[in-house]
Design a protein around this motif. Structure first.
Motif, PDB file in Angstrom:
ATOM      1  N   ALA A   1       0.841  -1.190   0.000  1.00  0.00           N
ATOM      2  CA  ALA A   1       0.000   0.000   0.000  1.00  0.00           C
ATOM      3  C   ALA A   1       0.884   1.250   0.000  1.00  0.00           C
ATOM      4  CB  ALA A   1      -0.907   0.002   1.223  1.00  0.00           C
ATOM      5  N   SER A   2       0.237   2.400  -0.125  1.00  0.00           N
ATOM      6  CA  SER A   2       0.974   3.664  -0.063  1.00  0.00           C
ATOM      7  C   SER A   2       0.189   4.648   0.798  1.00  0.00           C
ATOM      8  CB  SER A   2       1.195   4.249  -1.456  1.00  0.00           C
ATOM      9  OG  SER A   2      -0.051   4.527  -2.081  1.00  0.00           O
TER      10      SER A   2
ATOM     11  N   LEU B   1       3.955   1.119   2.235  1.00  0.00           N
ATOM     12  CA  LEU B   1       3.505   0.504   3.473  1.00  0.00           C
ATOM     13  C   LEU B   1       3.095  -0.930   3.151  1.00  0.00           C
ATOM     14  CD1 LEU B   1       2.772   1.201   6.483  1.00  0.00           C
ATOM     15  CD2 LEU B   1       0.458   1.632   5.679  1.00  0.00           C
ATOM     16  N   PHE B   2       3.582  -1.893   3.945  1.00  0.00           N
ATOM     17  CA  PHE B   2       3.216  -3.291   3.736  1.00  0.00           C
ATOM     18  C   PHE B   2       2.304  -3.723   4.877  1.00  0.00           C
ATOM     19  CE2 PHE B   2       7.016  -2.771   1.209  1.00  0.00           C
ATOM     20  CZ  PHE B   2       6.702  -3.481   0.046  1.00  0.00           C
ATOM     21  N   LEU B   3       1.057  -3.972   4.542  1.00  0.00           N
ATOM     22  CA  LEU B   3       0.039  -4.276   5.539  1.00  0.00           C
ATOM     23  C   LEU B   3      -0.164  -5.779   5.681  1.00  0.00           C
ATOM     24  CD1 LEU B   3      -2.681  -1.706   4.425  1.00  0.00           C
ATOM     25  CD2 LEU B   3      -1.161  -1.483   6.402  1.00  0.00           C
ATOM     26  N   LYS B   4      -0.306  -6.230   6.927  1.00  0.00           N
ATOM     27  CA  LYS B   4      -0.736  -7.595   7.173  1.00  0.00           C
ATOM     28  C   LYS B   4      -2.248  -7.665   7.006  1.00  0.00           C
ATOM     29  CE  LYS B   4       2.945  -8.822  10.405  1.00  0.00           C
ATOM     30  NZ  LYS B   4       3.264  -9.344  11.756  1.00  0.00           N
ATOM     31  N   ALA B   5      -2.725  -8.839   6.640  1.00  0.00           N
ATOM     32  CA  ALA B   5      -4.169  -8.999   6.431  1.00  0.00           C
ATOM     33  C   ALA B   5      -4.946  -8.606   7.679  1.00  0.00           C
ATOM     34  CB  ALA B   5      -4.469 -10.445   6.036  1.00  0.00           C
ATOM     35  N   ASP B   6      -4.424  -8.969   8.850  1.00  0.00           N
ATOM     36  CA  ASP B   6      -5.140  -8.671  10.092  1.00  0.00           C
ATOM     37  C   ASP B   6      -5.182  -7.183  10.427  1.00  0.00           C
ATOM     38  OD1 ASP B   6      -6.048 -11.135  10.738  1.00  0.00           O
ATOM     39  OD2 ASP B   6      -5.087 -11.241  12.685  1.00  0.00           O
ATOM     40  N   ASP B   7      -4.336  -6.378   9.794  1.00  0.00           N
ATOM     41  CA  ASP B   7      -4.364  -4.933  10.020  1.00  0.00           C
ATOM     42  C   ASP B   7      -5.596  -4.298   9.389  1.00  0.00           C
ATOM     43  OD1 ASP B   7      -1.844  -4.933  11.259  1.00  0.00           O
ATOM     44  OD2 ASP B   7      -0.804  -4.732   9.336  1.00  0.00           O
ATOM     45  N   ILE B   8      -6.132  -4.952   8.360  1.00  0.00           N
ATOM     46  CA  ILE B   8      -7.155  -4.349   7.506  1.00  0.00           C
ATOM     47  C   ILE B   8      -8.555  -4.615   8.055  1.00  0.00           C
ATOM     48  CG2 ILE B   8      -8.152  -4.337   5.191  1.00  0.00           C
ATOM     49  CD1 ILE B   8      -5.365  -5.290   4.185  1.00  0.00           C
ATOM     50  N   VAL B   9      -9.330  -3.545   8.230  1.00  0.00           N
ATOM     51  CA  VAL B   9     -10.726  -3.664   8.647  1.00  0.00           C
ATOM     52  C   VAL B   9     -11.621  -3.835   7.412  1.00  0.00           C
ATOM     53  CG1 VAL B   9     -12.639  -2.571   9.868  1.00  0.00           C
ATOM     54  CG2 VAL B   9     -10.301  -2.269  10.696  1.00  0.00           C
TER      55      VAL B   9
ATOM     56  N   THR C   1      -7.972   1.431  -4.853  1.00  0.00           N
ATOM     57  CA  THR C   1      -8.780   1.094  -3.677  1.00  0.00           C
ATOM     58  C   THR C   1      -8.248   1.859  -2.472  1.00  0.00           C
ATOM     59  OG1 THR C   1      -7.358  -0.819  -3.233  1.00  0.00           O
ATOM     60  CG2 THR C   1      -9.364  -1.233  -4.479  1.00  0.00           C
ATOM     61  N   ARG C   2      -9.139   2.088  -1.513  1.00  0.00           N
ATOM     62  CA  ARG C   2      -8.761   2.781  -0.286  1.00  0.00           C
ATOM     63  C   ARG C   2      -8.920   1.797   0.876  1.00  0.00           C
ATOM     64  NH1 ARG C   2     -11.259   8.617   0.464  1.00  0.00           N
ATOM     65  NH2 ARG C   2     -13.209   7.438   0.345  1.00  0.00           N
ATOM     66  N   VAL C   3      -7.920   1.788   1.762  1.00  0.00           N
ATOM     67  CA  VAL C   3      -7.856   0.803   2.834  1.00  0.00           C
ATOM     68  C   VAL C   3      -8.099   1.482   4.181  1.00  0.00           C
ATOM     69  CG1 VAL C   3      -6.473  -1.034   3.865  1.00  0.00           C
ATOM     70  CG2 VAL C   3      -6.090  -0.379   1.486  1.00  0.00           C
ATOM     71  N   TYR C   4      -8.891   0.840   5.011  1.00  0.00           N
ATOM     72  CA  TYR C   4      -9.119   1.306   6.380  1.00  0.00           C
ATOM     73  C   TYR C   4      -8.544   0.259   7.329  1.00  0.00           C
ATOM     74  CZ  TYR C   4     -12.216   4.683   4.210  1.00  0.00           C
ATOM     75  OH  TYR C   4     -12.716   5.699   3.429  1.00  0.00           O
ATOM     76  N   ILE C   5      -7.600   0.673   8.157  1.00  0.00           N
ATOM     77  CA  ILE C   5      -6.930  -0.261   9.050  1.00  0.00           C
ATOM     78  C   ILE C   5      -7.383  -0.030  10.487  1.00  0.00           C
ATOM     79  CG2 ILE C   5      -4.940  -0.496   7.522  1.00  0.00           C
ATOM     80  CD1 ILE C   5      -3.365   1.377   9.315  1.00  0.00           C
ATOM     81  N   SER C   6      -7.076  -0.981  11.344  1.00  0.00           N
ATOM     82  CA  SER C   6      -7.526  -0.905  12.739  1.00  0.00           C
ATOM     83  C   SER C   6      -6.825   0.233  13.480  1.00  0.00           C
ATOM     84  CB  SER C   6      -7.242  -2.230  13.446  1.00  0.00           C
ATOM     85  OG  SER C   6      -5.844  -2.407  13.616  1.00  0.00           O
ATOM     86  N   GLU C   7      -7.430   0.635  14.585  1.00  0.00           N
ATOM     87  CA  GLU C   7      -6.832   1.696  15.394  1.00  0.00           C
ATOM     88  C   GLU C   7      -5.462   1.288  15.917  1.00  0.00           C
ATOM     89  OE1 GLU C   7      -9.567   2.848  18.423  1.00  0.00           O
ATOM     90  OE2 GLU C   7     -11.060   3.642  17.014  1.00  0.00           O
ATOM     91  N   ASN C   8      -5.330   0.029  16.301  1.00  0.00           N
ATOM     92  CA  ASN C   8      -4.018  -0.440  16.768  1.00  0.00           C
ATOM     93  C   ASN C   8      -2.985  -0.404  15.658  1.00  0.00           C
ATOM     94  OD1 ASN C   8      -4.603  -0.896  19.458  1.00  0.00           O
ATOM     95  ND2 ASN C   8      -5.277  -2.983  19.127  1.00  0.00           N
ATOM     96  N   ALA C   9      -3.401  -0.768  14.449  1.00  0.00           N
ATOM     97  CA  ALA C   9      -2.470  -0.736  13.319  1.00  0.00           C
ATOM     98  C   ALA C   9      -2.024   0.689  13.018  1.00  0.00           C
ATOM     99  CB  ALA C   9      -3.117  -1.367  12.090  1.00  0.00           C
TER     100      ALA C   9
ATOM    101  N   ASP D   1      -5.164   9.094   3.330  1.00  0.00           N
ATOM    102  CA  ASP D   1      -5.642   7.920   2.609  1.00  0.00           C
ATOM    103  C   ASP D   1      -4.544   6.868   2.514  1.00  0.00           C
ATOM    104  OD1 ASP D   1      -8.121   8.922   2.222  1.00  0.00           O
ATOM    105  OD2 ASP D   1      -7.860   9.415   0.104  1.00  0.00           O
ATOM    106  N   ILE D   2      -4.956   5.613   2.684  1.00  0.00           N
ATOM    107  CA  ILE D   2      -4.066   4.487   2.427  1.00  0.00           C
ATOM    108  C   ILE D   2      -4.603   3.794   1.185  1.00  0.00           C
ATOM    109  CG2 ILE D   2      -3.115   2.324   3.318  1.00  0.00           C
ATOM    110  CD1 ILE D   2      -3.679   3.371   6.150  1.00  0.00           C
ATOM    111  N   ARG D   3      -3.785   3.656   0.158  1.00  0.00           N
ATOM    112  CA  ARG D   3      -4.250   3.123  -1.123  1.00  0.00           C
ATOM    113  C   ARG D   3      -3.518   1.829  -1.484  1.00  0.00           C
ATOM    114  NH1 ARG D   3      -6.001   7.480  -4.314  1.00  0.00           N
ATOM    115  NH2 ARG D   3      -7.001   9.040  -2.978  1.00  0.00           N
ATOM    116  N   ILE D   4      -4.237   0.951  -2.150  1.00  0.00           N
ATOM    117  CA  ILE D   4      -3.634  -0.216  -2.790  1.00  0.00           C
ATOM    118  C   ILE D   4      -3.952  -0.108  -4.278  1.00  0.00           C
ATOM    119  CG2 ILE D   4      -3.673  -2.733  -3.039  1.00  0.00           C
ATOM    120  CD1 ILE D   4      -4.358  -2.970  -0.115  1.00  0.00           C
ATOM    121  N   GLN D   5      -2.925  -0.150  -5.103  1.00  0.00           N
ATOM    122  CA  GLN D   5      -3.111   0.032  -6.544  1.00  0.00           C
ATOM    123  C   GLN D   5      -3.459  -1.299  -7.217  1.00  0.00           C
ATOM    124  OE1 GLN D   5      -3.200   3.027  -7.945  1.00  0.00           O
ATOM    125  NE2 GLN D   5      -2.703   3.997  -5.984  1.00  0.00           N
TER     126      GLN D   5
END
Length: 259
Positions: A134-135, A141-149, A158-166, A182-186
């Motif tokens: 992601a960017s 930014l490299f997100l783990k699957a569990d980071d993503i809500v 696409t726009r990514v929403y991650i957890s508060e802890n992440a 914004d956190i984006r995945i192309q």
């Protein structure tokens, strides 16, 4: 190396659980067990060790297992938590920290072995989940699957929403108006879904994917996610596959006889 923590203030119970974990390890050469006699000592170690799974007693002196788990989640949103207790029934607070399993110390040996095997298997599966490139603010930014809500379609990406802890872990800061960048995945939403569907993600609508881990409410037509104010619709065309994946996720987490 998978780092496994066993935390219990009873030395005999620690020894017994460690023996059972060692007996059920699928890849012993790649796993290392650390034992702790208090929540405080475990929390101090988390500052220097990235645990893959934590087996945690609930009834402990000074700092209970529930309170320890809450503090663990403030530091690490991805570690798998397994409660291991002799007497205490789960409380609403127990589920707030999203335990993967709830093991009773007086369970039959074969049942306990099955739960431990399943938790260790889940640990290995999590390690194999893809990192999502992601960017944010033009930085990678490299997100783990569990980071993503959840992930939604946004313009041509696409726009990514991650957890508060992440958000805390990755050090993402809001602007002076309190808005997070914004956190984006192309990638197209469809291709992201193909990568993540086996790791607990559902596709309830053409416009977004959700992580079942954060699902707190669901009807036949709508759902709600943890820490997200809005409701998400479930379209008729997606409902059958979505509900099938939701059921598989819930059954993997709460099997017969589990809580």
């Amino acid at each position: 190396m998978f780092e496994i923590a066993v935390c219990d203030d009873n030395a005999l119970d620690r020894k017994s659980l460690i023996e059972r974990i060692e007996k059920n390890m699928p890849e012993p050469e790649s796993m290392r067990i650390h034992e702790y006699d208090s929540g405080k000592s475990l929390l101090n170690s988390i500052k220097g060790i990235r645990f893959s799974i934590i087996f945690l007693d609930i009834q402990m002196g000074e700092l209970s297992g529930e309170e320890t788990a809450i503090r663990i989640r403030e530091m690490d949103n991805n570690v798998i938590l397994v409660f291991n207790t002799g007497f205490v029934e789960p409380s609403p607070r127990s589920f707030e920290v999203q335990p993967y399993r709830y093991i009773m110390k007086n369970m039959a040996a074969d049942v306990m072995d099955r739960y431990i095997k399943d938790a260790l298997k889940r640990m290995i599966e999590f390690s194999q989940a893809p990192l999502m490139k992601a960017s944010v603010n033009r930085e990678m930014l490299f997100l783990k699957a569990d980071d993503i809500v959840y992930i939604e379609k946004y313009k041509k990406s696409t726009r990514v929403y991650i957890s508060e802890n992440a958000i805390k872990i990755y050090g993402i800061k809001a602007d002076h108006n309190g808005q997070l960048p914004d956190i984006r995945i192309q990638e197209k939403l469809e291709s992201i879904y193909e990568k993540l569907m086996v790791y607990g993600f559902g596709y309830p609508h053409d416009s977004f994917l959700i992580n079942f881990k954060y699902l707190i409410y669901c009807t036949g037509k709508a759902l709600k996610l943890k820490d997200v104010d809005c409701m998400f619709p479930i379209t008729r065309s997606k409902a059958v596959e979505f509900n099938k994946l939701k059921q598989e996720f819930m059954l993997s987490k709460y099997k017969e006889g589990e809580l």
